[in-house]
Design a protein around this motif. Structure first.
Motif, PDB file in Angstrom:
ATOM      1  N   ILE A 141       0.865  -1.175   0.000  1.00  0.00           N
ATOM      2  CA  ILE A 141       0.000   0.000   0.000  1.00  0.00           C
ATOM      3  C   ILE A 141       0.898   1.220   0.000  1.00  0.00           C
ATOM      4  N   GLN A 142       0.623   2.113  -0.925  1.00  0.00           N
ATOM      5  CA  GLN A 142       1.340   3.388  -0.994  1.00  0.00           C
ATOM      6  C   GLN A 142       0.373   4.466  -0.529  1.00  0.00           C
ATOM      7  N   LEU A 143       0.552   4.879   0.714  1.00  0.00           N
ATOM      8  CA  LEU A 143      -0.355   5.830   1.328  1.00  0.00           C
ATOM      9  C   LEU A 143       0.185   7.248   1.166  1.00  0.00           C
ATOM     10  N   PRO A 144      -0.513   8.105   0.417  1.00  0.00           N
ATOM     11  CA  PRO A 144      -0.056   9.492   0.308  1.00  0.00           C
ATOM     12  C   PRO A 144      -0.188  10.186   1.660  1.00  0.00           C
ATOM     13  N   VAL A 145       0.775  11.016   1.982  1.00  0.00           N
ATOM     14  CA  VAL A 145       0.733  11.706   3.274  1.00  0.00           C
ATOM     15  C   VAL A 145       0.328  13.171   3.149  1.00  0.00           C
ATOM     16  N   ASP A 146       0.121  13.636   1.924  1.00  0.00           N
ATOM     17  CA  ASP A 146      -0.256  15.029   1.676  1.00  0.00           C
ATOM     18  C   ASP A 146      -1.563  15.067   0.891  1.00  0.00           C
ATOM     19  N   GLN A 147      -2.608  15.596   1.517  1.00  0.00           N
ATOM     20  CA  GLN A 147      -3.917  15.661   0.863  1.00  0.00           C
ATOM     21  C   GLN A 147      -3.976  16.696  -0.259  1.00  0.00           C
ATOM     22  N   ASN A 148      -2.944  17.481  -0.440  1.00  0.00           N
ATOM     23  CA  ASN A 148      -2.953  18.521  -1.466  1.00  0.00           C
ATOM     24  C   ASN A 148      -2.493  18.033  -2.841  1.00  0.00           C
ATOM     25  N   PHE A 149      -2.093  16.768  -2.961  1.00  0.00           N
ATOM     26  CA  PHE A 149      -1.702  16.246  -4.267  1.00  0.00           C
ATOM     27  C   PHE A 149      -2.919  16.225  -5.186  1.00  0.00           C
TER      28      PHE A 149
END
Length: 179
Positions: free
Chosen positions: A53-61
């Motif tokens: 799982i590649q979890l993005p840590v920035d919701q602004n992407f």
């Protein structure tokens, strides 16, 4: 037929720290981190190359919702559960959500105003759940009528989850639903 989540607003609203907490509770381990971009998660039950799982840590992407969809899809495969079941456990709030429900309980109104707590039983993320809300004035009267006549209702509001209990705040557009 398998239902999939495609509501970009809901996906964008899921916070990485809540998914992180869910992953830990299900036995996933953070393998590596690319600071301010992504954390890579694996589970001991699967070989490293099979399930990650590649979890993005920035919701602004710009592609945040697509990355979160990928996370939920991977969890759905790993747990052999529907995406909606998983979403129901991860989500802590969903703004401006319209639900269909039946009024299952009405608390005694306030002594000084026409206002009271209402228990609804309705569909949230493809599963029947109990939902609490507070209604007043005309909406409270409609809820009483719906309860007495066992009529379905429709209502929009901001859904929150506290201690595994769903709460609908800022309810509006409360109406008896004509099926």
């Amino acid at each position: 037929m398998k239902a999939i989540i495609n509501d970009v607003e809901i996906l964008n609203h899921l916070q990485p720290q809540h998914i992180d907490k869910y992953l830990k509770s299900k036995g996933w381990h953070e393998q590596s981190v690319i600071p301010n971009k992504v954390s890579i998660w694996i589970q001991d039950n699967y070989s490293e190359n099979k399930l990650k799982i590649q979890l993005p840590v920035d919701q602004n992407f710009d592609d945040y919702s697509q990355r979160i969809y990928d996370v939920i899809e991977t969890l759905s495969k790993a747990e052999k559960r529907s995406q909606f079941d998983i979403l129901g456990e991860i989500i802590t709030d969903a703004p401006n959500l319209t639900i269909q429900a039946v009024v299952s309980q009405i608390q005694t109104p306030s002594a000084t105003e026409l206002k009271g707590e209402i228990q609804l039983f309705g569909v949230v993320f493809d599963k029947l759940r109990q939902i609490k809300t507070i209604l007043e004035n005309h909406d409270y009267i409609l809820a009483i009528k719906a309860y007495q006549e066992r009529l379905p209702i429709r209502c929009t509001g901001d859904l929150f989850k506290e201690n595994d209990q769903f709460i609908l705040q800022n309810p509006h557009n409360f109406q008896i639903d004509n099926i």
